[in-house]
Design a protein around this motif. Structure first.
Motif, PDB file in Angstrom:
ATOM      1  N   TYR B  37     -30.360 -11.049  12.564  1.00 46.42           N
ATOM      2  CA  TYR B  37     -30.707 -11.493  11.231  1.00 46.42           C
ATOM      3  C   TYR B  37     -29.891 -12.741  10.910  1.00 46.42           C
ATOM      4  CZ  TYR B  37     -33.334  -7.318   9.814  1.00 46.42           C
ATOM      5  OH  TYR B  37     -34.288  -6.323   9.689  1.00 46.42           O
ATOM      6  N   GLN B  39     -28.443 -15.114   7.679  1.00 45.81           N
ATOM      7  CA  GLN B  39     -28.185 -15.162   6.247  1.00 45.81           C
ATOM      8  C   GLN B  39     -27.685 -16.551   5.891  1.00 45.81           C
ATOM      9  OE1 GLN B  39     -24.874 -12.940   4.540  1.00 45.81           O
ATOM     10  NE2 GLN B  39     -26.212 -12.186   2.907  1.00 45.81           N
ATOM     11  N   PHE B  91     -26.170 -12.007  11.949  1.00 51.75           N
ATOM     12  CA  PHE B  91     -25.792 -10.616  12.149  1.00 51.75           C
ATOM     13  C   PHE B  91     -26.635  -9.987  13.237  1.00 51.75           C
ATOM     14  CE2 PHE B  91     -22.878  -9.930   8.698  1.00 51.75           C
ATOM     15  CZ  PHE B  91     -23.285 -10.805   7.705  1.00 51.75           C
ATOM     16  N   PHE B 105     -25.026  -2.740  11.406  1.00 51.28           N
ATOM     17  CA  PHE B 105     -24.774  -4.165  11.576  1.00 51.28           C
ATOM     18  C   PHE B 105     -23.423  -4.436  12.218  1.00 51.28           C
ATOM     19  CE2 PHE B 105     -28.119  -6.450   9.347  1.00 51.28           C
ATOM     20  CZ  PHE B 105     -28.729  -5.432   8.639  1.00 51.28           C
ATOM     21  N   GLY B 106     -23.343  -5.583  12.896  1.00 50.73           N
ATOM     22  CA  GLY B 106     -22.062  -6.111  13.318  1.00 50.73           C
ATOM     23  C   GLY B 106     -21.402  -6.858  12.171  1.00 50.73           C
ATOM     24  N   THR B 107     -20.241  -7.443  12.463  1.00 50.75           N
ATOM     25  CA  THR B 107     -19.472  -8.120  11.412  1.00 50.75           C
ATOM     26  C   THR B 107     -19.913  -9.546  11.159  1.00 50.75           C
ATOM     27  OG1 THR B 107     -17.819  -8.631  13.078  1.00 50.75           O
ATOM     28  CG2 THR B 107     -17.398  -6.705  11.695  1.00 50.75           C
ATOM     29  N   GLY B 108     -20.801 -10.064  12.007  1.00 52.46           N
ATOM     30  CA  GLY B 108     -21.369 -11.377  11.752  1.00 52.46           C
ATOM     31  C   GLY B 108     -20.646 -12.517  12.451  1.00 52.46           C
TER      32      GLY B 108
END
Lengths: 115, 115
Positions: B37, B39, B91, B105-108
Protein backbone atom coordinates in the motif's frame (compact mmCIF):
# COMPACT_ATOMS: atom_id res chain seq x y z
CA UNK A 1 -15.79 3.30 -6.51
CA UNK A 2 -15.66 2.09 -2.96
CA UNK A 3 -15.91 4.88 -0.50
CA UNK A 4 -14.93 4.78 3.15
CA UNK A 5 -15.71 8.00 4.94
CA UNK A 6 -14.46 9.03 8.36
CA UNK A 7 -16.47 11.69 10.10
CA UNK A 8 -13.59 14.04 10.92
CA UNK A 9 -10.21 14.74 9.41
CA UNK A 10 -8.90 16.57 12.48
CA UNK A 11 -10.16 16.39 16.04
CA UNK A 12 -8.99 17.99 19.29
CA UNK A 13 -10.37 16.65 22.56
CA UNK A 14 -9.65 17.13 26.23
CA UNK A 15 -8.29 14.47 28.57
CA UNK A 16 -11.10 12.45 30.09
CA UNK A 17 -13.63 13.18 27.35
CA UNK A 18 -15.56 10.39 25.66
CA UNK A 19 -14.66 10.45 21.98
CA UNK A 20 -16.50 8.90 19.06
CA UNK A 21 -14.84 8.31 15.71
CA UNK A 22 -17.29 7.32 13.01
CA UNK A 23 -16.67 5.39 9.81
CA UNK A 24 -19.12 4.64 7.02
CA UNK A 25 -18.61 2.47 3.93
CA UNK A 26 -20.90 2.28 0.92
CA UNK A 27 -19.93 -1.07 -0.64
CA UNK A 28 -21.81 -3.51 1.57
CA UNK A 29 -18.56 -4.92 2.94
CA UNK A 30 -18.73 -7.46 5.74
CA UNK A 31 -15.42 -6.53 7.34
CA UNK A 32 -14.49 -3.25 8.94
CA UNK A 33 -11.34 -2.31 10.80
CA UNK A 34 -9.91 0.41 13.00
CA UNK A 35 -6.17 1.00 12.93
CA UNK A 36 -3.94 3.39 14.78
CA UNK A 37 -0.94 4.82 12.91
CA UNK A 38 2.09 6.15 14.76
CA UNK A 39 5.53 7.04 13.36
CA UNK A 40 7.86 4.06 13.39
CA UNK A 41 5.11 1.69 14.48
CA UNK A 42 3.14 1.35 11.25
CA UNK A 43 -0.55 0.51 11.42
CA UNK A 44 -1.66 -1.36 14.50
CA UNK A 45 -5.06 -3.03 14.60
CA UNK A 46 -7.32 -1.86 17.41
CA UNK A 47 -10.56 -3.71 16.68
CA UNK A 48 -12.26 -5.31 13.72
CA UNK A 49 -15.75 -6.50 12.90
CA UNK A 50 -16.75 -9.21 10.44
CA UNK A 51 -20.51 -8.80 10.80
CA UNK A 52 -23.14 -6.58 12.37
CA UNK A 53 -22.85 -6.63 16.15
CA UNK A 54 -19.74 -8.84 15.92
CA UNK A 55 -16.35 -7.56 17.00
CA UNK A 56 -12.93 -8.89 17.80
CA UNK A 57 -10.00 -7.34 19.57
CA UNK A 58 -6.94 -6.51 17.58
CA UNK A 59 -3.44 -5.99 18.90
CA UNK A 60 -4.03 -2.84 20.98
CA UNK A 61 -7.64 -2.75 22.21
CA UNK A 62 -6.95 -1.27 25.65
CA UNK A 63 -8.72 2.02 26.20
CA UNK A 64 -10.97 1.56 23.17
CA UNK A 65 -14.32 0.02 22.38
CA UNK A 66 -16.31 -0.30 19.16
CA UNK A 67 -19.88 -0.47 17.97
CA UNK A 68 -21.36 -1.90 14.80
CA UNK A 69 -25.13 -1.63 14.84
CA UNK A 70 -25.46 -1.36 11.08
CA UNK A 71 -23.42 -3.03 8.37
CA UNK A 72 -22.19 0.21 6.86
CA UNK A 73 -21.11 1.94 10.06
CA UNK A 74 -18.31 1.11 12.48
CA UNK A 75 -17.62 3.40 15.41
CA UNK A 76 -14.50 3.63 17.55
CA UNK A 77 -15.02 4.90 21.08
CA UNK A 78 -12.43 6.26 23.43
CA UNK A 79 -14.15 5.90 26.80
CA UNK A 80 -11.90 8.41 28.58
CA UNK A 81 -9.42 10.03 26.23
CA UNK A 82 -5.82 10.24 27.35
CA UNK A 83 -2.84 12.06 25.86
CA UNK A 84 -1.23 8.76 24.81
CA UNK A 85 -4.18 8.24 22.47
CA UNK A 86 -3.09 11.20 20.38
CA UNK A 87 -2.57 9.58 16.99
CA UNK A 88 -3.81 9.07 13.45
CA UNK A 89 -6.79 6.71 13.23
CA UNK A 90 -7.59 4.87 10.02
CA UNK A 91 -10.77 3.00 9.21
CA UNK A 92 -10.88 0.31 6.53
CA UNK A 93 -13.37 -2.10 5.03
CA UNK A 94 -13.11 -5.24 2.91
CA UNK A 95 -15.39 -7.90 1.45
CA UNK A 96 -15.89 -10.96 3.60
CA UNK A 97 -15.63 -13.69 1.01
CA UNK A 98 -11.92 -14.19 1.32
CA UNK A 99 -10.05 -15.49 -1.69
CA UNK A 100 -9.24 -12.92 -4.33
CA UNK A 101 -11.49 -10.29 -2.75
CA UNK A 102 -9.07 -9.42 0.00
CA UNK A 103 -8.34 -5.79 -0.84
CA UNK A 104 -9.03 -3.36 1.98
CA UNK A 105 -10.25 0.15 1.28
CA UNK A 106 -9.32 2.98 3.61
CA UNK A 107 -10.81 6.21 4.84
CA UNK A 108 -8.82 9.43 4.77
CA UNK A 109 -7.83 9.17 8.43
CA UNK A 110 -8.64 11.17 11.54
CA UNK A 111 -5.81 12.94 13.28
CA UNK A 112 -6.83 13.05 16.93
CA UNK A 113 -5.08 15.28 19.42
CA UNK A 114 -5.87 14.86 23.12
CA UNK A 115 -4.85 17.83 25.25
CA UNK B 1 1.24 -15.15 15.11
CA UNK B 2 1.80 -13.61 11.75
CA UNK B 3 4.21 -10.71 11.53
CA UNK B 4 5.38 -8.34 8.80
CA UNK B 5 8.79 -6.68 8.92
CA UNK B 6 10.05 -3.73 6.91
CA UNK B 7 13.68 -3.07 7.78
CA UNK B 8 14.14 0.17 5.83
CA UNK B 9 12.53 3.11 7.67
CA UNK B 10 13.57 5.59 4.96
CA UNK B 11 14.89 5.42 1.41
CA UNK B 12 15.77 7.93 -1.24
CA UNK B 13 15.99 7.58 -5.02
CA UNK B 14 16.68 9.88 -7.92
CA UNK B 15 13.93 10.56 -10.38
CA UNK B 16 13.88 7.99 -13.25
CA UNK B 17 15.96 5.52 -11.24
CA UNK B 18 14.84 2.16 -9.86
CA UNK B 19 14.38 1.41 -6.17
CA UNK B 20 13.55 -1.74 -4.24
CA UNK B 21 11.72 -1.79 -0.92
CA UNK B 22 12.10 -4.87 1.29
CA UNK B 23 9.52 -6.82 3.25
CA UNK B 24 9.67 -10.11 5.08
CA UNK B 25 6.84 -11.88 6.84
CA UNK B 26 6.28 -14.84 9.06
CA UNK B 27 3.37 -17.24 8.79
CA UNK B 28 2.58 -20.92 9.09
CA UNK B 29 -0.21 -20.67 6.53
CA UNK B 30 0.23 -22.05 3.03
CA UNK B 31 -2.32 -19.84 1.33
CA UNK B 32 -2.28 -16.10 1.94
CA UNK B 33 -2.15 -12.72 0.26
CA UNK B 34 0.43 -9.97 0.31
CA UNK B 35 0.01 -6.32 -0.53
CA UNK B 36 1.92 -3.11 -0.93
CA UNK B 37 0.00 0.00 0.00
CA UNK B 38 1.08 3.58 -0.68
CA UNK B 39 0.25 6.48 1.63
CA UNK B 40 1.10 9.86 0.07
CA UNK B 41 1.10 13.10 2.07
CA UNK B 42 -2.65 13.35 1.46
CA UNK B 43 -2.91 10.35 3.86
CA UNK B 44 -5.21 8.37 1.58
CA UNK B 45 -4.03 4.75 1.60
CA UNK B 46 -3.94 3.30 -1.91
CA UNK B 47 -3.35 -0.29 -2.98
CA UNK B 48 -0.28 -0.52 -5.23
CA UNK B 49 -0.01 -4.22 -5.93
CA UNK B 50 -1.27 -7.59 -4.70
CA UNK B 51 0.23 -11.10 -4.74
CA UNK B 52 -1.53 -14.39 -4.08
CA UNK B 53 0.80 -16.89 -2.42
CA UNK B 54 -0.39 -19.78 -4.58
CA UNK B 55 0.70 -17.96 -7.74
CA UNK B 56 4.33 -18.46 -8.65
CA UNK B 57 4.38 -15.59 -11.12
CA UNK B 58 5.38 -12.24 -9.65
CA UNK B 59 2.70 -9.56 -9.87
CA UNK B 60 3.31 -6.43 -11.93
CA UNK B 61 1.36 -3.18 -12.26
CA UNK B 62 2.90 -0.78 -14.75
CA UNK B 63 6.11 0.54 -13.12
CA UNK B 64 5.57 -1.53 -9.97
CA UNK B 65 6.57 -5.16 -9.63
CA UNK B 66 7.24 -7.56 -6.80
CA UNK B 67 9.81 -10.22 -6.12
CA UNK B 68 7.91 -12.88 -4.19
CA UNK B 69 10.09 -15.56 -2.63
CA UNK B 70 7.71 -17.89 -0.78
CA UNK B 71 10.33 -20.16 0.76
CA UNK B 72 12.28 -17.18 2.07
CA UNK B 73 9.05 -15.39 3.09
CA UNK B 74 10.20 -12.30 1.27
CA UNK B 75 8.07 -9.83 -0.70
CA UNK B 76 9.97 -6.85 -2.11
CA UNK B 77 8.57 -4.02 -4.21
CA UNK B 78 10.46 -2.66 -7.18
CA UNK B 79 9.59 0.77 -8.54
CA UNK B 80 11.01 1.47 -11.97
CA UNK B 81 11.42 4.89 -13.55
CA UNK B 82 10.69 6.59 -10.22
CA UNK B 83 8.56 9.71 -10.40
CA UNK B 84 8.15 12.59 -7.96
CA UNK B 85 4.59 11.41 -7.31
CA UNK B 86 5.95 8.15 -5.94
CA UNK B 87 7.11 10.02 -2.83
CA UNK B 88 5.10 8.40 -0.05
CA UNK B 89 5.09 5.98 2.84
CA UNK B 90 4.91 2.40 1.60
CA UNK B 91 3.43 -0.35 3.72
CA UNK B 92 3.73 -4.07 3.21
CA UNK B 93 0.69 -6.03 4.43
CA UNK B 94 -0.40 -9.63 4.89
CA UNK B 95 -3.69 -11.45 5.22
CA UNK B 96 -4.46 -15.15 5.31
CA UNK B 97 -7.63 -14.46 3.34
CA UNK B 98 -9.92 -16.06 5.88
CA UNK B 99 -13.44 -14.89 6.47
CA UNK B 100 -12.34 -11.86 8.44
CA UNK B 101 -9.50 -10.82 6.09
CA UNK B 102 -7.58 -9.44 9.07
CA UNK B 103 -4.82 -7.32 7.56
CA UNK B 104 -1.44 -7.07 9.28
CA UNK B 105 0.94 -4.24 8.37
CA UNK B 106 4.64 -3.61 8.57
CA UNK B 107 6.08 -0.42 10.02
CA UNK B 108 6.45 1.25 6.65
CA UNK B 109 9.22 2.70 4.47
CA UNK B 110 9.26 6.41 3.72
CA UNK B 111 10.39 6.84 0.12
CA UNK B 112 11.62 10.20 -1.12
CA UNK B 113 12.06 10.67 -4.86
CA UNK B 114 14.60 13.40 -5.52
CA UNK B 115 14.45 15.60 -8.67
Amino acid sequence: DVKVTQSSRYLVKRTGEKVFLECVQDMDHENMFWYRQDPGLGLRLIYFSYDVKMKEKGDIPEGYSVSREKKERFSLILESASTNQTSMYLCASSPGQGGANTEAFFGQGTRLTVV
Amino acid sequence: AQTVTQSQPEMSVQEAETVTLSCTYDTSENNYYLFWYKQPPSRQMILVIRQEAYKQQNATENRFSVNFQKAAKSFSLKISDSQLGDTAMYFCAYTDGGATNKLIFGTGTLLAVQP
